[in-house]
Design an enzyme around this catalytic site. Structure first.
Site, PDB file in Angstrom:
ATOM      1  N   GLY A  33      50.985  31.736  38.372  1.00 57.50           N
ATOM      2  CA  GLY A  33      52.440  31.688  38.239  1.00 57.50           C
ATOM      3  C   GLY A  33      53.100  31.355  39.570  1.00 57.50           C
ATOM      4  O   GLY A  33      52.422  31.039  40.557  1.00 57.50           O
TER       5      GLY A  33
ATOM      6  N   GLY B   4      52.040  30.713  33.497  1.00 60.39           N
ATOM      7  CA  GLY B   4      51.449  30.123  34.702  1.00 60.39           C
ATOM      8  C   GLY B   4      50.948  28.710  34.429  1.00 60.39           C
ATOM      9  O   GLY B   4      50.874  28.282  33.270  1.00 60.39           O
TER      10      GLY B   4
ATOM     11  N   LEU C 187      39.685  44.587  31.991  1.00 59.60           N
ATOM     12  CA  LEU C 187      39.001  43.595  32.817  1.00 59.60           C
ATOM     13  C   LEU C 187      38.035  44.317  33.752  1.00 59.60           C
ATOM     14  O   LEU C 187      38.350  45.387  34.271  1.00 59.60           O
ATOM     15  CB  LEU C 187      40.051  42.831  33.645  1.00 59.60           C
TER      16      LEU C 187
ATOM     17  N   ALA D 100      54.392  44.443  40.842  1.00 58.44           N
ATOM     18  CA  ALA D 100      55.584  43.602  40.936  1.00 58.44           C
ATOM     19  C   ALA D 100      56.624  44.099  39.946  1.00 58.44           C
ATOM     20  O   ALA D 100      56.615  43.733  38.777  1.00 58.44           O
ATOM     21  CB  ALA D 100      55.227  42.148  40.632  1.00 58.44           C
TER      22      ALA D 100
ATOM     23  N   TYR E 156      61.898  43.165  28.805  1.00 56.41           N
ATOM     24  CA  TYR E 156      61.516  42.956  30.203  1.00 56.41           C
ATOM     25  C   TYR E 156      61.921  44.165  31.050  1.00 56.41           C
ATOM     26  O   TYR E 156      61.093  44.796  31.695  1.00 56.41           O
ATOM     27  CB  TYR E 156      62.181  41.682  30.729  1.00 56.41           C
TER      28      TYR E 156
ATOM     29  N   TYR F 188      49.560  57.228  37.497  1.00 56.81           N
ATOM     30  CA  TYR F 188      48.208  57.051  38.043  1.00 56.81           C
ATOM     31  C   TYR F 188      48.115  57.569  39.475  1.00 56.81           C
ATOM     32  O   TYR F 188      47.105  58.129  39.882  1.00 56.81           O
ATOM     33  CB  TYR F 188      47.776  55.579  37.980  1.00 56.81           C
TER      34      TYR F 188
ATOM     35  N   GLN G 284      48.209  61.449  38.998  1.00 56.81           N
ATOM     36  CA  GLN G 284      47.062  62.013  38.270  1.00 56.81           C
ATOM     37  C   GLN G 284      45.740  61.722  38.964  1.00 56.81           C
ATOM     38  O   GLN G 284      44.865  62.561  39.001  1.00 56.81           O
ATOM     39  CB  GLN G 284      46.976  61.429  36.847  1.00 56.81           C
TER      40      GLN G 284
END
Lengths: 336, 336
Positions: free
Chosen positions: B33, B59, B84, B137, B168, B182, B185
């Site tokens: 992107g 992108g 992933l 971001a 958005y 995160y 924790q």
């Protein structure tokens, strides 16, 4: 204490039209929780078939065990953050699953986020496949610390996105967003109910970590100190459970309700300190009142503007705070 | 036009310390992107190894094709809303994947929500497993229609949870919430960057549906009408891409940056109409200016308070609007 609940359920049923529910199939997530179990009771009483879904994260089997023998009641132990399929065609989905106690926000943030985002997504997917009506249990917490009190549905909210409470507030906000996205993208019939503080039988006491009404009641009954956070000047407005459930079900069957957002709650605003005194008096308790530090981002005021609900649903709360508290105290006396 | 970008990349590199990046392994989502491809360029130039992840939702391969021959550049076509795994140990994860054009909000709401919620969750999980630093971001859009302008990081935002833009705004807000969950924790090192309007080479023009700077430039260059929404009095502040990327990378390596949230953007506030006139002048264009209805919930003002970034990062934008626009216009002339 089931007599008390049974009589309250009958009160709710009288305010509704049985024809809207009889023979219909409803799914209730969080069905073993406080509000969910009341929904199950009333729907069964109205002649609906009920799929009750709960993973017992905060729900309890005792809340629904009396329904287990009902022909039209099906219990499914399931975590809503995983997809779900039901073999019968559903008419209504009430998505009420989520931990809701501020004391849990610190310990289960990701689980709470999942129930309100993945859970909402999964249940909307089920609604889409079934052409079912979707009712999302949102919350007054989406208003955060509002500039406008009493707060109408048109106020957008002032919420800390990165605070300790944000896992609940923000995931409920996104739950609303996802609900409206499904409405706009797929034409799903959706209704969003912003629920203000509600109390009554079956709300968990949980000692000092419970929600304020059951906590004060159990502390008062046990002659333990009543724990007030901050100076107790923060306000809430407390709705008795029968009024809330009546409003939710009126909204669910409303002809022009598709895509609407409605505040439901009791517009009488009381301070937490005032609540402590009322409960002390009603329980005839000599518990001292103890002041503890206010948790971060605790909203200073909370009061619904219910004019939209009054107009759309011809609904307003009927149960006075003292009357609702008396019933709730009776119920906890049987429990404790 | 690669010379222009190459020279800009060298400018960014000069403002950074190569030792922070050389030999490090970074993953960039949305790497094909606008901002992601600049990050990839600079990281490669700094001697880092780069995993670039993109699903080409918005992108483009052209943005990164020149990197394909680099030994340290690995491209993975992948949708971040799916988990992933990477076989090497990662040092930095830059989560920059998400469509960001208001014109896409109406058509891809669920995809946008997924990239910012499931995507953020999946990349945080990867950061946790790799003990990698996570840079999210976020966006000035989390401020919605702020009461306070220039807006500091301490302002919580005033966002419509159920409007067209909410997919958005609200999913970026929840992205921040998940990031902080995160951090609290699992102790993941996280940094949230709230990015205000940024422009420069590689931003998609997309005709009348593009972001305002490339849209005005391409309309001006093509002698087509310049399309202003509303009366053009709404303000934005435009940061040239080199300044933004410099700020992001300074923040990524900041020693005391863990758990911090920082605004990055250019504090010069200009009206959209003023921008149209500047671009007309710089392109020497005789395009007429056309006024179109303002889309719902379009923010009337947008300007960052960057004092936190100035203090923490010793950073502020260097490129004047006219200078950045000139470069951008040069680049689009090569493209169009």
């Amino acid at each position: 204490m089931m007599d008390l609940i049974r009589s309250d359920v009958r009160d709710i049923v009288r305010a509704l039209d049985r024809a809207d529910f009889k023979g219909k199939i409803a799914l209730v997530t969080g069905g073993a929780g406080f509000l969910g179990s009341w929904l199950c009771d009333v729907l069964i009483e109205l002649g609906a078939r009920v799929y009750c879904v709960d993973n017992f994260a905060s729900g309890r089997w005792e809340n629904i065990s009396h329904l287990a023998s009902e022909e039209n009641f099906v219990f499914i132990e399931h975590d809503v953050s995983k997809p779900l399929e039901i073999k019968e065609k559903l008419d209504y989905i009430f998505h009420f699953a989520s931990r809701a106690s501020p004391f849990e926000f610190e310990h289960y943030p990701l689980e709470i986020i999942d129930a309100n985002t993945l859970g909402t997504r999964n249940m909307l997917e089920l609604a889409r496949k079934n052409d079912a009506r979707f009712i999302f249990a949102s919350t007054s917490e989406i208003y955060g610390q509002p500039d406008v009190v009493p707060t109408p549905e048109t106020y957008w909210g002032y919420v800390n996105p990165i605070g300790i409470r944000s896992c609940y507030d923000e995931s409920k906000r996104l739950g609303e967003t996802i609900t409206m996205a499904y409405h706009r993208q797929y034409g799903v019939d959706v209704r969003i109910v912003r629920i203000f503080n509600t109390y009554g039988p079956r709300m968990r006491a949980d000692g000092v970590y419970g929600r304020v009404v059951p906590r004060f009641i159990s502390q008062a009954l046990n002659r333990e100190p009543i724990t007030v956070f901050g100076d107790g000047s923060q306000t809430r407005s407390f709705c008795y459970v029968t009024d809330l459930i009546t409003g939710v079900l009126k909204f669910a069957v409303l002809e022009n309700g598709n895509g609407e957002v409605v505040n439901l709650g009791n517009p009488r605003e009381v301070s937490i300190l005032e609540l402590a005194h009322i409960i002390k008096k009603l329980t005839n308790s000599d518990s001292p009142i103890e002041f503890h530090p206010l948790p971060p981002d605790d909203p200073p005021r909370r009061c619904p503007d219910i004019s939209k609900a009054q107009k759309l649903l011809n609904w307003k709360p009927k149960v006075e705070l003292e009357e609702g508290l008396k019933k709730t105290i009776e119920w906890y006396k049987g429990e404790i």
